[in-house]
Write an enzyme that holds these catalytic residues in place. Structure first.
Site, short mmCIF file in Angstrom:
data_model
loop_
_atom_site.label_atom_id
_atom_site.label_comp_id
_atom_site.label_asym_id
_atom_site.label_seq_id
_atom_site.Cartn_x
_atom_site.Cartn_y
_atom_site.Cartn_z
N ASP A 165 -0.23 4.41 0.90
CA ASP A 165 -0.55 5.47 1.88
C ASP A 165 0.18 5.22 3.19
OD1 ASP A 165 -2.25 3.17 2.24
OD2 ASP A 165 -3.49 4.35 3.60
N ASP A 219 4.25 -6.16 3.78
CA ASP A 219 3.92 -5.10 4.73
C ASP A 219 4.25 -5.57 6.14
OD1 ASP A 219 2.93 -2.89 6.01
OD2 ASP A 219 0.84 -3.22 5.45
N GLU A 269 -4.97 2.02 2.57
CA GLU A 269 -4.96 0.83 3.43
C GLU A 269 -5.21 1.25 4.87
OE1 GLU A 269 -2.94 -2.23 6.09
OE2 GLU A 269 -2.63 -0.09 5.90
N GLU A 270 -4.63 2.40 5.27
CA GLU A 270 -4.69 2.82 6.68
C GLU A 270 -6.12 3.17 7.11
OE1 GLU A 270 -2.22 2.52 8.61
OE2 GLU A 270 -0.47 2.43 7.30
N HIS A 294 0.84 -1.21 0.00
CA HIS A 294 0.00 0.00 0.00
C HIS A 294 0.87 1.26 0.00
CE1 HIS A 294 0.26 1.00 4.41
NE2 HIS A 294 0.37 -0.31 4.55
N ASP A 346 6.11 1.85 6.58
CA ASP A 346 4.84 1.14 6.38
C ASP A 346 4.00 2.00 5.43
OD1 ASP A 346 2.39 -0.06 6.55
OD2 ASP A 346 2.07 0.39 8.67
ZN ZN Z 1 0.93 -1.30 6.34
#
Ligand code: ZN
Length: 302
Positions: A82, A200, A177-178, A80, A143
């Site tokens: 973001d 991830d 994703e967050e 991801h 991340d």
């Molecule tokens: Zn993540």
């Protein structure tokens, strides 16, 4: 350039780009900055020679590294783009600490912040490695920019060396994703993979083969507001009710701080309000659907 150099160059470049997602926005992606990073990745995938490179209407990047052998399964790799919402994410200044010697790392933008064996015990396993940090004023966004950088570098390597045997490799970079909305916009038919891996989180060599399901719960309590001078027998304080509700929920089991591994929980994350209105937010998690439903029931019963 070694693979490590390629990886570092990419990671630092992506980390410096703000691509934070945002809550409560209409549409996917939730922010324009994510789209800018996705456009950068699209261009880079085309330049590397990937096939079927596509930026979808929801800001998802999909691409293919064609197979070098016949009949092998199609494997997809996802990450991801973001970054988390809780910290500043603009003007990220990644700092590369080479050949880490194990001593505390003082973050120069905010020298109160020190990474050492207490605040970051995992650092002690990384002596001799290259460590990349932010400067202390922002998040780093490893991340999941690290996942993005690894996948992009893998694409470069696979395309540069057709002697590596592999089936079709599908690449998928997702936004939001967050905030939990991006992955829902991925079309599994379009991805058309036999298996898929998300890159991830976690330590080198760790593979996660199952994940929890999660629900969000919002409880709104409306009290009865009466002037405190005339309140006897009439006022109902929403704050008092909120405290009672929290007290009725499990405290020695089924909370994040009392559970481990595959155990589910009810996690109170936010409480806002006044004596008139209170809003409480919860995250419910479980590895089994029945368990998740049971957490919801417990909240309703309270
Ligand atoms: Zn993540």
């Amino acid at each position: 350039m070694t693979i490590a150099n390629q990886l570092e160059e990419r990671f630092v470049r992506y980390a410096a780009m703000d691509s934070q997602s945002a809550d409560g926005m209409k549409g996917t992606p939730s922010t324009k900055t994510q789209l800018e990073l996705q456009e950068t990745l699209t261009k880079e995938l085309e330049d590397l020679g990937a096939s079927d490179v596509r930026l979808t209407e929801h800001g998802i990047v999909i691409a293919t590294v064609p197979a070098t052998v016949e009949g092998a399964p199609t494997v997809a790799f996802l990450a991801h783009v973001d970054t988390a919402l809780d910290y500043a994410a603009s003007n990220v200044k990644p700092i590369v600490h080479r050949n880490y010697n194990g001593s505390p790392i003082v973050l120069p933008g905010d020298p109160v912040q020190v990474l050492d064996e207490i605040t970051a015990p995992e650092l002690m396993d990384r002596v001799g490695d290259t460590i990349i940090t932010a400067d202390g004023t922002t998040l780093l966004g490893a991340d999941d920019k690290s996942g993005v950088a690894v996948i992009m570098t893998m694409v470069e390597r696979l395309i540069a060396d057709p002697s590596i045997p592999h089936g079709p490799v599908r690449i998928c970079f997702t936004p939001d994703e967050e905030i939990g909305t991006g992955i829902a916009k991925v079309s599994l038919e379009e991805l058309a993979a036999d298996v898929a891996y998300t890159l991830d989180g976690d330590k080198l060599g760790d593979v996660t083969y199952e994940s929890f399901s999660a629900d969000k719960a919002v409880v709104r309590i409306t009290g009865v507001s009466i002037h405190p001078g005339k309140a006897k027998g009439r006022l109902v304080n929403a704050l008092t009710l909120a405290a009672k509700l929290l007290n009725l929920l499990p405290q020695h089991t089924r909370t994040p701080e009392t559970t481990d591994g595959r155990e589910g929980f009810i996690h109170a994350t936010r409480m806002n309000g006044s004596s008139a209105h209170v809003e409480l937010q919860f995250i419910l998690r479980d590895f089994e659907r029945d368990g998740l439903a049971a957490h919801g029931e417990a909240l309703r019963a309270a």
